[in-house]
Design an enzyme around this catalytic site. Structure first.
Site, PDB file in Angstrom:
ATOM      1  N   GLU A 347       0.816  -1.214   0.000  1.00 27.75           N
ATOM      2  CA  GLU A 347       0.000   0.000   0.000  1.00 27.75           C
ATOM      3  C   GLU A 347       0.856   1.273   0.000  1.00 27.75           C
ATOM      4  O   GLU A 347       0.600   2.205   0.755  1.00 27.75           O
ATOM      5  CB  GLU A 347      -0.948  -0.008   1.189  1.00 27.75           C
ATOM      6  CG  GLU A 347      -1.983  -1.114   1.070  1.00 27.75           C
ATOM      7  CD  GLU A 347      -2.997  -1.089   2.201  1.00 27.75           C
ATOM      8  OE1 GLU A 347      -4.183  -1.011   1.899  1.00 27.75           O
ATOM      9  OE2 GLU A 347      -2.591  -1.154   3.360  1.00 27.75           O
ATOM     10  N   ASP A 420      -9.011  -9.072   4.760  1.00 26.30           N
ATOM     11  CA  ASP A 420      -8.792  -7.740   5.328  1.00 26.30           C
ATOM     12  C   ASP A 420      -9.981  -7.357   6.207  1.00 26.30           C
ATOM     13  O   ASP A 420     -10.773  -6.502   5.836  1.00 26.30           O
ATOM     14  CB  ASP A 420      -8.615  -6.723   4.185  1.00 26.30           C
ATOM     15  CG  ASP A 420      -8.290  -5.337   4.695  1.00 26.30           C
ATOM     16  OD1 ASP A 420      -8.015  -5.199   5.885  1.00 26.30           O
ATOM     17  OD2 ASP A 420      -8.310  -4.383   3.889  1.00 26.30           O
ATOM     18  N   GLU A 448     -14.403  -0.519   9.780  1.00 23.15           N
ATOM     19  CA  GLU A 448     -14.050  -0.182   8.394  1.00 23.15           C
ATOM     20  C   GLU A 448     -14.957  -0.889   7.391  1.00 23.15           C
ATOM     21  O   GLU A 448     -15.430  -0.289   6.434  1.00 23.15           O
ATOM     22  CB  GLU A 448     -12.587  -0.548   8.131  1.00 23.15           C
ATOM     23  CG  GLU A 448     -12.173  -0.293   6.691  1.00 23.15           C
ATOM     24  CD  GLU A 448     -10.709  -0.616   6.415  1.00 23.15           C
ATOM     25  OE1 GLU A 448      -9.965  -0.945   7.358  1.00 23.15           O
ATOM     26  OE2 GLU A 448     -10.316  -0.549   5.230  1.00 23.15           O
TER      27      GLU A 448
HETATM   28  C1  GCV Z   1      -3.584   1.145   7.640  1.00 21.97           C
HETATM   29  C2  GCV Z   1      -6.597  -1.986   4.672  1.00 21.97           C
HETATM   30  C3  GCV Z   1      -7.111  -0.623   5.016  1.00 21.97           C
HETATM   31  C4  GCV Z   1      -5.984   0.394   5.142  1.00 21.97           C
HETATM   32  C5  GCV Z   1      -5.015  -0.115   6.192  1.00 21.97           C
HETATM   33  C6  GCV Z   1      -4.527  -1.512   5.772  1.00 21.97           C
HETATM   34  C7  GCV Z   1      -3.643  -2.116   6.842  1.00 21.97           C
HETATM   35  O1  GCV Z   1      -6.087  -2.023   3.385  1.00 21.97           O
HETATM   36  O2  GCV Z   1      -8.036  -0.208   4.080  1.00 21.97           O
HETATM   37  O3  GCV Z   1      -6.525   1.620   5.534  1.00 21.97           O
HETATM   38  O4  GCV Z   1      -3.939   0.761   6.336  1.00 21.97           O
HETATM   39  O5  GCV Z   1      -5.622  -2.357   5.608  1.00 21.97           O
HETATM   40  O6  GCV Z   1      -4.175  -2.814   7.683  1.00 21.97           O
HETATM   41  O7  GCV Z   1      -2.448  -1.914   6.836  1.00 21.97           O
END
Ligand code: GCV
Length: 742
Positions: A347, A420, A448
């Site tokens: 990411e 996730d 989330e």
């Molecule tokens: C902190 C997902 C979330 C991201 C998060 C990532 C992670 O992709 O959407 O916001 O980033 O997980 O847990 O590292």
């Protein structure tokens, strides 16, 4: 059922379109000028009869060693004393006298026992918190004799946990806390590390934060909703203090101070000397509540903070920079500092891979440096693969060889499942595979993928079902190994294992946006302490300590709503384990966006991700579990589409023999009905539920959110129905499946 949104209603996204029955759709708690809620620590008077009995029992409070001014504000023992004085005064209307030794009056005694017969207690001030944390020493007991009540532990923080337990019992007006003789409770945590992870950014926003002030959209990272950042600016000190109290009250012993996306939103400057200095007071405050501190620096800090020409760990200047920086942090924070957390090469975050090193080499690099100051390196396992690769399999393969290779002070932090934080996932197979590496199980309290702070979803049910999951073992004679056992150290008794949650806390007056989301904050701590406690018990307890003078009818209604909520949300979003049924905002389920997420692999005739084939993700589990997931007959149907691709006509044995397509339509309808039922249930207990722990008009606030939840549930279900009708040509009419071709 629901009309159009009012003008006051500032949600800026497509699905929410509820108007509010009880007035304009403002969340009164959010805009009130009243102080923030004390949640389950709001010490309001208990009933008069109970108060009389309790006051008689607690005429004096004996706090050994706490007369010593050196301890004031620095020891959990001192905190325990302060909390008891405030709590007893608030609930019983009478403050006990604080004395140094027992006399003839009934007293409450705090007692620090020696950890071993040779360990004479020379004074709590000389003790730093044990490291690695020792669950046995963090335990406590509460004992009643004819005259005195004794809270004892082998550690100062254990005494504090015991104090919070007693206050919890008094809040629930438990007769057993006052009468009878002998031991009231003896309790010790299972997992050594019980962590609360802020995803707060140094610019004051919160990644996946949904508990900001109402004026800000709460379907995106909420602007300025962090209770700790920006550093160095005027902060609500009482907030930070109360956060420490709330976390300690449910047994949390570690905090991650900022977002694991460590190179954005100002986080890349975390390790500047100025920031470290600004954090000292916070870190010390939390340590006085038994909470260790962990920092999440940007991998490129040597360049960004140190001004070096590279951040490649293989360059000697970079290694020297990190060594010096770690020394600086340890010097500033003392024993409160226990580690660094990294998320590498996913990411957009840089990591060891940016310099030709593996994740393991990166983790070992930091662990070696951290060992010098008695700290650990926590490495996050979460990652997204490059296109086309199965995310679940990729996550396993990336870390499968860590046993025996990771240094002793490395802990691998793994999300509960391999996707996730989806609505329902199989438990991550790495937990059954790695037995010689400290593993930290990561949950997400922030909603989330659970309707943000607009929907009622009590997550203890989900977490508890995962914790009880048997991963089996590769090592005879051990056959059974639950996720809870792994998180408590597992077969290898790994010292830095534990359970962590991504925070759902923000600056909203009620802390969590949706009042009911606090059950996830509370429930996480209680489950991390005792992972085998039934989720229903924890949720009922939360209801009782949060809404203490409610009628028993209201308590039952609320508990039942919480208990059902995970399944209800699953029903109106994605059933049968297909996962990622959401748009890019991780909320809406509109058609176009959902097509970008292909994890349900739906065609005109089939649906599901075939992970059952040889070499597929199902085969990464230990033999017994793998066989179960690979078999279409034995695979739990809640997870069917995580492992199997099936025709829509496949019949579900545990769902009244419905076909998959029928079940998709029916479960969505039932989810919508249930979400509407939550509104009705809630309105029915108006006047029966004690909302005194919340400032502002919490009843209206909760009603509004439940209405939004119901209205959006209907929008989600409609979107799913239309999607599958278009794809398959079949829809449900009058309860029966009918297809165009027929
Ligand atoms: C902190 C997902 C979330 C991201 C998060 C990532 C992670 O992709 O959407 O916001 O980033 O997980 O847990 O590292």
């Amino acid at each position: 059922m629901f009309a159009k949104a009012s003008d006051n209603y500032e949600l800026n996204h497509s699905a929410s379109s509820a108007a509010c029955r009880l007035g304009p759709c403002r969340l009164h708690g959010e805009i009130s000028s009243q102080p923030h809620s004390q949640l389950w620590l709001s010490y309001r008077p208990v009933s008069a009869g109970y108060a009389v009995h309790a006051s008689a029992r607690f005429q004096e409070l004996v706090c050994p060693e706490t007369g010593d001014l050196a301890l004031a504000g620095v020891s959990p023992l001192w905190r325990a004393c302060e909390e008891l004085l405030a709590g007893l005064e608030g609930m019983l209307g009478r403050r006990p006298s604080r004395v140094n030794a027992t006399g003839t009056a009934p007293a409450l005694l705090l007692q620090l026992q020696p950890s071993s017969p040779d360990d004479a207690i020379s004074g709590a001030a000389e003790r730093s918190l044990a490291w690695p944390p020792s669950p046995a020493d963090e335990g406590y007991s509460i004992h009643l004799n004819t005259l005195h009540t004794v809270i004892s532990s082998r550690s100062p923080q254990g005494v504090l946990y015991g104090a919070f337990e007693l206050l919890r019992r008094l809040r629930r007006e438990d007769p057993g806390a006052l009468a009878g003789g002998g031991e009231v409770v003896r309790s010790a945590p299972s997992a050594p590390l019980r962590h609360w992870d802020l995803w707060d950014n140094l610019d004051g926003s919160v990644e996946r934060g949904y508990a900001g002030p109402w004026q800000h959209r709460f379907d995106v990272a909420a602007a300025r909703s962090s209770v700790v950042y920006p550093l160095g600016q005027q902060r609500d000190e009482q907030r930070a203090h109360d956060l420490a109290r709330l976390l300690a009250s449910v047994g949390i012993n570690g905090i991650g101070w900022s977002n694991v996306n460590a190179c954005d939103h100002g986080n890349q400057h975390l390790l500047s000397s100025r920031n470290i200095a600004s954090m000292r007071a916070l870190v010390a405050l939390f340590y006085s509540y038994g909470i260790h501190s962990f920092l999440t620096p940007c991998f490129d800090s040597p360049q960004i903070v140190g001004g070096l020409f590279t951040s490649n760990p293989q360059v000697p200047e970079v290694k020297a920079w990190w060594a010096k920086k770690i020394e600086e942090v340890a010097g500033a924070f003392g024993d409160a500092f226990r580690g660094l957390v990294f998320k590498g090469n996913t990411e957009g975050q840089p990591g060891p891979g940016s310099h030709g090193m593996s994740q393991l080499q990166g983790a070992n690099f930091f662990a070696e440096l951290l060992e010098e100051v008695g700290a650990i390196c926590i490495w996050r396992a979460f990652s997204h693969p490059e296109g086309g690769v199965d995310q679940a399999l990729y996550q396993f393969q990336r870390f499968e060889n860590w046993d025996g290779e990771a240094r002793w002070n490395v802990a691998l932090k793994i999300k509960n499942g391999p996707y996730d934080f989806q609505v329902r996932e199989p438990v991550h197979s790495l937990f059954g595979h790695l037995s010689n590496t400290s593993l930290i199980l990561e949950f997400q309290a922030a909603q989330e993928y659970f309707g943000h702070a607009k929907h009622l979803v009590a997550l203890p049910s989900q977490w508890s079902s995962y914790l009880g999951f048997d991963l089996s073992s590769r090592f005879p004679p051990y056959n059974v190994q639950t996720l809870a056992q792994v998180a408590s150290g597992g077969i290898g008794r790994m010292p830095f294992s534990g359970i962590a949650a991504v925070s759902n806390i923000g600056t909203s007056r009620n802390w969590t946006g949706h009042v009911f989301s606090a059950v996830n904050t509370y429930g996480f701590g209680r489950l991390a302490w005792t992972p085998t406690t039934p989720a229903a018990d924890i949720m009922r307890e939360w209801v009782e300590v949060t809404f203490p003078r409610s009628s028993s009818y209201a308590v039952s209604v609320l508990t039942r709503m919480l208990q059902r909520s995970w399944e209800v949300y699953e029903n109106y979003t994605s059933s049968l384990g297909w996962g990622f049924a959401c748009a890019a905002n991780h909320y809406d389920l509109d058609d176009m966006d959902r097509r970008r997420h292909t994890d349900h692999r739906a065609s005109a005739t089939h649906i599901g991700y075939p992970r059952n084939a040889g070499g597929g993700y199902a085969s990464t589990y230990n033999a017994k579990v793998a066989a179960r997931f690979q078999s279409i007959e034995q695979c739990p149907e809640e997870l069917l589409l995580s492992f199997h691709q099936v025709p829509y006509t496949h019949r579900l044995r545990t769902k009244n023999n419905s076909t998959v397509l029928e079940w998709i339509y029916r479960s969505h309808m039932s989810g919508v009905n249930a979400a509407e039922g939550f509104v009705t249930d809630w309105l029915a207990i108006e006047g029966h539920v004690d909302l005194g722990s919340y400032p502002g008009d919490a009843f209206v606030d909760i009603t509004t959110r439940l209405e939004i939840g119901a209205s959006d549930a209907a929008a989600f279900a409609k979107s799913i129905r239309e999607y599958f009708e278009t794809l398959t040509g079949c829809g449900l009419r009058d309860g029966r499946l009918q297809c165009h071709a027929q």
